[in-house]
Design an enzyme around this catalytic site. Sequence first.
Site, short mmCIF file in Angstrom:
data_model
loop_
_atom_site.label_atom_id
_atom_site.label_comp_id
_atom_site.label_asym_id
_atom_site.label_seq_id
_atom_site.Cartn_x
_atom_site.Cartn_y
_atom_site.Cartn_z
N VAL A 74 -47.44 45.18 -61.64
CA VAL A 74 -48.10 44.27 -62.58
C VAL A 74 -47.89 44.78 -64.01
O VAL A 74 -47.60 44.02 -64.93
CB VAL A 74 -49.63 44.16 -62.28
CG1 VAL A 74 -50.29 43.16 -63.21
CG2 VAL A 74 -49.89 43.77 -60.83
N LYS B 211 -44.47 43.96 -65.34
CA LYS B 211 -44.39 42.54 -65.74
C LYS B 211 -45.12 42.31 -67.06
O LYS B 211 -44.68 41.50 -67.88
CB LYS B 211 -44.98 41.66 -64.64
CG LYS B 211 -44.14 41.63 -63.36
CD LYS B 211 -44.78 40.70 -62.34
CE LYS B 211 -44.05 40.71 -61.02
NZ LYS B 211 -44.77 39.91 -60.00
N HIS C 185 -52.15 49.37 -66.22
CA HIS C 185 -53.40 48.89 -65.64
C HIS C 185 -53.92 49.88 -64.59
O HIS C 185 -53.15 50.58 -63.95
CB HIS C 185 -53.19 47.53 -64.98
CG HIS C 185 -52.43 46.56 -65.84
ND1 HIS C 185 -52.83 46.24 -67.12
CD2 HIS C 185 -51.29 45.86 -65.63
CE1 HIS C 185 -51.97 45.38 -67.62
NE2 HIS C 185 -51.02 45.13 -66.75
N HIS D 118 -52.61 38.70 -57.60
CA HIS D 118 -51.61 39.77 -57.64
C HIS D 118 -51.18 40.25 -56.26
O HIS D 118 -50.23 41.01 -56.13
CB HIS D 118 -52.13 40.96 -58.46
CG HIS D 118 -52.20 40.67 -59.92
ND1 HIS D 118 -51.08 40.46 -60.69
CD2 HIS D 118 -53.25 40.54 -60.75
CE1 HIS D 118 -51.44 40.22 -61.92
NE2 HIS D 118 -52.76 40.25 -62.00
N GLU E 30 -46.02 34.09 -60.00
CA GLU E 30 -45.45 33.32 -61.11
C GLU E 30 -45.47 31.82 -60.78
O GLU E 30 -45.49 30.99 -61.68
CB GLU E 30 -44.00 33.75 -61.41
CG GLU E 30 -43.87 35.09 -62.14
CD GLU E 30 -44.00 36.30 -61.21
OE1 GLU E 30 -44.23 36.12 -60.00
OE2 GLU E 30 -43.91 37.44 -61.72
N ARG F 96 -60.75 41.90 -71.28
CA ARG F 96 -61.02 40.60 -70.66
C ARG F 96 -62.30 40.73 -69.86
O ARG F 96 -62.42 41.61 -69.00
CB ARG F 96 -59.87 40.19 -69.73
CG ARG F 96 -59.92 38.69 -69.36
CD ARG F 96 -58.90 38.34 -68.31
NE ARG F 96 -59.33 38.75 -67.00
CZ ARG F 96 -58.53 39.32 -66.09
NH1 ARG F 96 -57.26 39.52 -66.34
NH2 ARG F 96 -59.01 39.68 -64.90
N GLY G 177 -54.00 42.14 -67.72
CA GLY G 177 -52.60 41.77 -67.52
C GLY G 177 -52.07 40.91 -68.66
O GLY G 177 -52.78 40.10 -69.25
N TYR H 60 -48.23 34.87 -66.11
CA TYR H 60 -49.29 34.06 -65.49
C TYR H 60 -50.68 34.67 -65.73
O TYR H 60 -51.64 34.25 -65.11
CB TYR H 60 -49.01 33.89 -63.99
CG TYR H 60 -48.88 35.20 -63.24
CD1 TYR H 60 -49.97 35.79 -62.63
CD2 TYR H 60 -47.66 35.86 -63.18
CE1 TYR H 60 -49.86 37.00 -61.98
CE2 TYR H 60 -47.53 37.08 -62.54
CZ TYR H 60 -48.64 37.64 -61.94
OH TYR H 60 -48.53 38.85 -61.30
#
Length: 343
Positions: free
Chosen positions: A19, A22, A99, A244, A250, A290, A311, A315
């Site tokens: 993750v 990405k 993360h 995830h 995606e 978040r 993230g 997406y």
Amino acid sequence: MYKINVAVLFGGCSEEHTVSIKSAMELAANMDTEKYQPFYIGITKSGIWKLCEKPCLDWERYAKYSVVFSPGRNTHGLLIQKDAGYETQLIDVVFPMIHGKFGEDGSIQGLLELSGIPYVGCDIQSSVICMDKSLAYTTVKNAGIEVPDFQIIQDGDSPETERFGFPLFVKPARSGSSFGVNKVEKAEDLCAAINEARQYDRKVLIEQAVSGSEVGCAVLGTGTDLIVGEIDQISLKHGFFKIHQEAQPEKGSENATIQVPADLPAEVRKRIQETAKKIFQVLGCRGLARIDLFLREDGQIVLNEVNTMPGFTSYSRYPRMMTAAGFTLSELIDRLIELALRR
Ligand SMILES: Nc1ncnc2c1ncn2[C@@H]1O[C@H](COP(=O)(O)OP(=O)(O)O)[C@@H](O)[C@H]1O
Ligand SMILES: [Mg+2]
């Protein structure tokens, strides 16, 4: 014009390694290279740090040099291992796009504090508190905001199932991206769920299931100078949110759709944003976070969790909520770097 040297860290030893790659790919695609000189540092799953050209899923193939940040303040940057010895590279600011464990838990923040290099995002203390869901709940509850009832299960503790009823949730206290999370419908399945959560953390939580919907709020800033994104809302067909864990996130999720802005009355969205800001402040966050919440059917807002390095994938919710509020990813990167340098 002087370009700001930005070290972007990605990958890492946690279950959220992919993750993170990405997320770093999106960061790389949106970072203004007229303003910034990026240095990409990939961390392998076994913890090896390498300088590489750009983040991509097979970045290790293109990574040439081993690299470290010295914890001392001698270099203010990178020590790049080349044939004959070390080359130094001044770094102005670090973007730790990692993360979960060793990314959001205060450890990378500790190294950067020692090294004296400014970095994007929350400091050691707020990272530690937000990473451990039980510490975050306790702190937020103390400020008068509702959190799920929970029990900490460590070696030898017995689950108080009568207290929570079924279904209940079992999860590692300190993980992310739904790894080791289970919705347990009956007593027979509890033991297996605890064992699964234990694979990610010795400290496991049992939680009351909160009914209602899941909403999120992206927060950026410091102190009382905060901006928030549009609220998003997750609709679940069944089960729980675990995008995830899916084969092709995606392309969307098998059981969840995310709507942003959420189809909720303006008053409710505003209340969620204000609650998210308060949570951000109570937890001592800075830079970004978040805030994930439950919106109960009776209108009550309940904390789910706080992600201090959310993230940034194509997406992902944080960038989408901010984009919906009119901030492009490039603008977000500018603001985050500016905040880090201002400290
Ligand atoms: N107490 C709870 N009540 C209802 N749903 C929950 C609860 N805890 C977790 N979930 C569901 O499981 C998902 C993942 O759990 P979460 O606590 O957010 O862990 P992670 O850090 O892995 O994202 C949530 O998005 C939600 O769908
Ligand atoms: Mg979550």
